[in-house]
Design a protein around this motif. Sequence first.
Motif, PDB file in Angstrom:
ATOM      1  N   LEU A  82      45.295  37.807  39.879  1.00  0.00           N
ATOM      2  CA  LEU A  82      44.107  38.223  40.525  1.00  0.00           C
ATOM      3  C   LEU A  82      42.917  37.139  39.921  1.00  0.00           C
ATOM      4  O   LEU A  82      41.996  36.874  40.795  1.00  0.00           O
ATOM      5  CB  LEU A  82      43.773  39.604  39.795  1.00  0.00           C
ATOM      6  N   VAL A  83      42.837  36.893  38.814  1.00  0.00           N
ATOM      7  CA  VAL A  83      41.768  36.068  38.207  1.00  0.00           C
ATOM      8  C   VAL A  83      41.957  34.423  38.983  1.00  0.00           C
ATOM      9  O   VAL A  83      40.886  34.151  39.265  1.00  0.00           O
ATOM     10  CB  VAL A  83      41.889  35.761  36.783  1.00  0.00           C
ATOM     11  N   ASP A  84      43.100  34.148  39.123  1.00  0.00           N
ATOM     12  CA  ASP A  84      43.333  32.859  40.022  1.00  0.00           C
ATOM     13  C   ASP A  84      42.921  32.941  41.287  1.00  0.00           C
ATOM     14  O   ASP A  84      42.269  32.195  41.894  1.00  0.00           O
ATOM     15  CB  ASP A  84      44.931  32.791  39.885  1.00  0.00           C
ATOM     16  N   ALA A  85      43.409  34.067  42.039  1.00  0.00           N
ATOM     17  CA  ALA A  85      43.090  34.214  43.392  1.00  0.00           C
ATOM     18  C   ALA A  85      41.534  34.569  43.511  1.00  0.00           C
ATOM     19  O   ALA A  85      40.744  34.045  44.538  1.00  0.00           O
ATOM     20  CB  ALA A  85      43.736  35.504  44.044  1.00  0.00           C
ATOM     21  N   ALA A  86      40.729  35.326  42.626  1.00  0.00           N
ATOM     22  CA  ALA A  86      39.426  35.520  42.809  1.00  0.00           C
ATOM     23  C   ALA A  86      38.314  34.310  42.348  1.00  0.00           C
ATOM     24  O   ALA A  86      37.455  34.202  43.095  1.00  0.00           O
ATOM     25  CB  ALA A  86      39.015  36.604  41.999  1.00  0.00           C
ATOM     26  N   TRP A  87      38.815  33.648  41.405  1.00  0.00           N
ATOM     27  CA  TRP A  87      38.016  32.584  40.976  1.00  0.00           C
ATOM     28  C   TRP A  87      38.642  31.047  40.842  1.00  0.00           C
ATOM     29  O   TRP A  87      37.931  30.233  41.209  1.00  0.00           O
ATOM     30  CB  TRP A  87      37.278  33.059  39.573  1.00  0.00           C
ATOM     31  N   GLY A  88      39.827  31.068  40.223  1.00  0.00           N
ATOM     32  CA  GLY A  88      40.376  29.780  39.841  1.00  0.00           C
ATOM     33  C   GLY A  88      40.988  29.005  41.008  1.00  0.00           C
ATOM     34  O   GLY A  88      40.958  28.017  41.101  1.00  0.00           O
ATOM     35  N   ARG A  89      41.626  29.937  41.868  1.00  0.00           N
ATOM     36  CA  ARG A  89      42.342  29.113  42.799  1.00  0.00           C
ATOM     37  C   ARG A  89      42.481  30.006  44.409  1.00  0.00           C
ATOM     38  O   ARG A  89      43.449  30.197  44.762  1.00  0.00           O
ATOM     39  CB  ARG A  89      43.747  28.755  42.801  1.00  0.00           C
ATOM     40  N   PRO A  90      41.147  30.396  44.733  1.00  0.00           N
ATOM     41  CA  PRO A  90      41.190  31.121  45.893  1.00  0.00           C
ATOM     42  C   PRO A  90      41.900  30.465  47.118  1.00  0.00           C
ATOM     43  O   PRO A  90      41.612  29.170  47.332  1.00  0.00           O
ATOM     44  CB  PRO A  90      39.424  31.425  46.116  1.00  0.00           C
ATOM     45  N   GLY A  91      42.501  31.272  47.866  1.00  0.00           N
ATOM     46  CA  GLY A  91      43.306  30.598  49.123  1.00  0.00           C
ATOM     47  C   GLY A  91      42.453  31.318  50.271  1.00  0.00           C
ATOM     48  O   GLY A  91      41.500  31.840  50.185  1.00  0.00           O
ATOM     49  N   PRO A  92      42.970  30.544  51.565  1.00  0.00           N
ATOM     50  CA  PRO A  92      42.358  30.945  52.834  1.00  0.00           C
ATOM     51  C   PRO A  92      41.941  32.806  52.988  1.00  0.00           C
ATOM     52  O   PRO A  92      41.211  33.124  53.443  1.00  0.00           O
ATOM     53  CB  PRO A  92      43.045  30.609  53.607  1.00  0.00           C
ATOM     54  N   ALA A  93      43.110  33.584  52.348  1.00  0.00           N
ATOM     55  CA  ALA A  93      43.117  34.999  52.526  1.00  0.00           C
ATOM     56  C   ALA A  93      42.286  35.408  51.646  1.00  0.00           C
ATOM     57  O   ALA A  93      41.600  36.519  51.741  1.00  0.00           O
ATOM     58  CB  ALA A  93      44.579  35.408  52.289  1.00  0.00           C
ATOM     59  N   THR A  94      41.711  34.745  50.663  1.00  0.00           N
ATOM     60  CA  THR A  94      40.893  35.406  49.535  1.00  0.00           C
ATOM     61  C   THR A  94      39.573  34.641  49.374  1.00  0.00           C
ATOM     62  O   THR A  94      38.642  34.695  48.658  1.00  0.00           O
ATOM     63  CB  THR A  94      41.544  35.444  48.171  1.00  0.00           C
ATOM     64  N   ALA A  95      39.225  33.751  50.572  1.00  0.00           N
ATOM     65  CA  ALA A  95      38.105  32.982  50.476  1.00  0.00           C
ATOM     66  C   ALA A  95      36.888  33.793  50.449  1.00  0.00           C
ATOM     67  O   ALA A  95      35.825  33.500  49.867  1.00  0.00           O
ATOM     68  CB  ALA A  95      38.080  32.060  51.609  1.00  0.00           C
ATOM     69  N   ALA A  96      37.038  34.964  51.290  1.00  0.00           N
ATOM     70  CA  ALA A  96      35.491  35.874  51.233  1.00  0.00           C
ATOM     71  C   ALA A  96      35.853  36.772  50.154  1.00  0.00           C
ATOM     72  O   ALA A  96      34.864  37.840  49.932  1.00  0.00           O
ATOM     73  CB  ALA A  96      35.803  36.608  52.723  1.00  0.00           C
ATOM     74  N   GLY A  97      36.566  36.833  49.425  1.00  0.00           N
ATOM     75  CA  GLY A  97      36.532  37.607  47.956  1.00  0.00           C
ATOM     76  C   GLY A  97      37.654  38.900  48.013  1.00  0.00           C
ATOM     77  O   GLY A  97      38.574  38.664  48.905  1.00  0.00           O
ATOM     78  N   LEU A  98      38.019  39.431  47.200  1.00  0.00           N
ATOM     79  CA  LEU A  98      38.758  40.485  46.896  1.00  0.00           C
ATOM     80  C   LEU A  98      38.168  42.028  46.864  1.00  0.00           C
ATOM     81  O   LEU A  98      36.983  42.029  46.217  1.00  0.00           O
ATOM     82  CB  LEU A  98      39.666  40.357  46.024  1.00  0.00           C
ATOM     83  N   GLN A 117      31.073  47.566  51.641  1.00  0.00           N
ATOM     84  CA  GLN A 117      31.060  47.217  53.058  1.00  0.00           C
ATOM     85  C   GLN A 117      30.651  45.769  52.937  1.00  0.00           C
ATOM     86  O   GLN A 117      30.778  45.356  54.233  1.00  0.00           O
ATOM     87  CB  GLN A 117      29.996  47.774  53.472  1.00  0.00           C
ATOM     88  N   ALA A 118      30.498  45.051  51.980  1.00  0.00           N
ATOM     89  CA  ALA A 118      30.038  43.555  51.880  1.00  0.00           C
ATOM     90  C   ALA A 118      31.328  42.932  52.762  1.00  0.00           C
ATOM     91  O   ALA A 118      32.513  42.947  52.200  1.00  0.00           O
ATOM     92  CB  ALA A 118      29.657  42.994  50.570  1.00  0.00           C
ATOM     93  N   GLU A 119      30.826  41.973  53.591  1.00  0.00           N
ATOM     94  CA  GLU A 119      32.258  41.457  54.308  1.00  0.00           C
ATOM     95  C   GLU A 119      32.503  40.279  53.448  1.00  0.00           C
ATOM     96  O   GLU A 119      33.681  39.643  53.730  1.00  0.00           O
ATOM     97  CB  GLU A 119      31.670  40.780  55.902  1.00  0.00           C
ATOM     98  N   ASP A 120      31.637  39.580  52.532  1.00  0.00           N
ATOM     99  CA  ASP A 120      32.004  38.157  51.869  1.00  0.00           C
ATOM    100  C   ASP A 120      31.327  38.331  50.610  1.00  0.00           C
ATOM    101  O   ASP A 120      30.393  37.672  50.078  1.00  0.00           O
ATOM    102  CB  ASP A 120      31.319  37.212  52.725  1.00  0.00           C
ATOM    103  N   PRO A 121      32.131  39.410  49.656  1.00  0.00           N
ATOM    104  CA  PRO A 121      31.554  39.157  48.107  1.00  0.00           C
ATOM    105  C   PRO A 121      31.758  38.062  47.654  1.00  0.00           C
ATOM    106  O   PRO A 121      31.295  37.852  46.296  1.00  0.00           O
ATOM    107  CB  PRO A 121      32.218  40.489  47.646  1.00  0.00           C
ATOM    108  N   GLY A 122      32.668  37.037  47.942  1.00  0.00           N
ATOM    109  CA  GLY A 122      32.846  36.061  47.061  1.00  0.00           C
ATOM    110  C   GLY A 122      33.247  36.184  45.625  1.00  0.00           C
ATOM    111  O   GLY A 122      34.388  36.822  45.407  1.00  0.00           O
ATOM    112  N   PRO A 123      32.470  35.648  44.756  1.00  0.00           N
ATOM    113  CA  PRO A 123      32.970  35.760  43.369  1.00  0.00           C
ATOM    114  C   PRO A 123      32.688  36.985  42.788  1.00  0.00           C
ATOM    115  O   PRO A 123      32.867  37.232  41.658  1.00  0.00           O
ATOM    116  CB  PRO A 123      32.040  34.655  42.759  1.00  0.00           C
ATOM    117  N   VAL A 124      32.231  38.082  43.544  1.00  0.00           N
ATOM    118  CA  VAL A 124      31.820  39.499  43.223  1.00  0.00           C
ATOM    119  C   VAL A 124      33.103  40.261  43.433  1.00  0.00           C
ATOM    120  O   VAL A 124      33.354  40.457  44.485  1.00  0.00           O
ATOM    121  CB  VAL A 124      30.482  40.031  43.898  1.00  0.00           C
ATOM    122  N   LEU A 125      33.982  40.688  42.176  1.00  0.00           N
ATOM    123  CA  LEU A 125      35.277  41.543  42.413  1.00  0.00           C
ATOM    124  C   LEU A 125      34.813  43.078  42.557  1.00  0.00           C
ATOM    125  O   LEU A 125      34.168  43.434  41.705  1.00  0.00           O
ATOM    126  CB  LEU A 125      36.025  41.217  41.340  1.00  0.00           C
TER     127      LEU A 125
END
Length: 515
Positions: A283-299, A388-396
Amino acid sequence: MRVSEILNDMDEGDAAESAAAALDWLAGHGGQFGQFIGGALTDARGGIAVANPATGAPLAMLTDATTAEADAAIAAARTAQGDWARAPASARAAHLAALAAALRSEGRRLALLTTLTTGRTLRSTLEVEMAGAAECLERHAARAALLPQTCPDSKPLGVCGLILPARFPVWALLRSAGPALAAGNTLVVSAAPQAALPALLFAEICRKAGLPAGVVNVLTETDTGAHIAGHAGIDRLVVAGPALPKLDGAEAERGRVMTEAPHGPCWFIVDAEADIEAAIADLVDAAWGRPGPATAAGLHLLVQEGIAETFHARLQHRIRQLSPGDPLSPQTDFGPLTSPDDIGRLKALVESAREDGEVFQPDMDITERDIFPPTLVTGLSPASPAMQAEDPGPVLLSKTFRTADEAVQMVNAAAPRPAASLWSESLTTAFAIAPKLTAGTVWINAVNPTDPNVRSALEDTHAMDFLRPKSAPVADVAPDTLPPDTNASGMDDPATAISAARKAQSLKFTSKTRK
């Protein structure tokens, strides 16, 4: 520092990767870039300054494409498309194989340039975007070699337009370029300024690999896609990001627009029987350390109530250990945002979340520019505006669920998402939940896998997506009808199909039309 001191504290020190390979390429062009049309760069006029998000240092001046340049790019693609489509499928396969080899040679330069322009860590660029890039092209080369058997009498669409996002430009480019070129189409890429330099370097790699002039063209547009969306010369428009240009309704009805997977935060669902430590690490890797295309807009995090308190406490402990800094340093976990304008939007999102949730932000000494601290918001209700945010990015954003059915309802009540990651040590539970989730891809006990052999809906663009609808695939192909050294089970075996392609056609491509 003395050797004895290093051995005593085992400090890795500052071992940032040198960006010389990318900077030398920029300097070789004088830091000025026009459009890439017909196999060459046009004269640069400047106007768009591109800077390193991490330092603010200027990288290059780009040229905003005009209508005339867009017309020229589409005309060049149309001219090249006839010969490219008429070439034997084996010849196109061999060209893609040569491009894959060139990408292996230039891959690190492309990764460095992507890091310099997007601010994402080099580890993320190498392990997410570049991992499997050459293999991806080889896979499409294999399919190209077998198109005469799998899709006999197939016809390419023609000229394809690709609208390239600022995030993950290389991944988006390869995902569409491979199958489109394999099918006999040519490309006109419209790149956002932050994505333009990697796209231009990729175009040069295509030229060096021997692709004919006009097969790949790149435009830089501040209003991404403005000149190619709705253009009569574009036979298929691929939108590889969240922003869909304004199009005539008839365009979509005619099937000329193909969007990528749904955009939005990825779901991360943690069942009570999950391996908590493994889930938190990924989770930490996908949200901040190494986000991929699927998690680019956050989680969006969903945790079962029984383990929520323990899970959030351990997650906060892990977040405190993250290190911001120079994206080129291997010690850096996360760097600056690609777009500095996102800082204000994310601050407003966090303030909104404070109204009905609890906000956790670690006490970090952030001195670098445009870095937003990793943020965890818990206690939110499904109806919270923050959710409802579409792109929370680094905000989990996190909320809890009681039963598996409730988790499914929460996921399916929202707009379709590109992916979901489901964590449970009980495969019975996992396989009961996964098919019910409305997401493009559902991973079980994994997220953003980088193994090129692990396929997903996010990467399943096929050459047949770029053929005219009347070309229906053949269900079964008799082994004796395939090229030498190839069999029906070798459809996705690059070595087998490319070997056959190279035997059937040399790497040299001729632009002369056979009579």
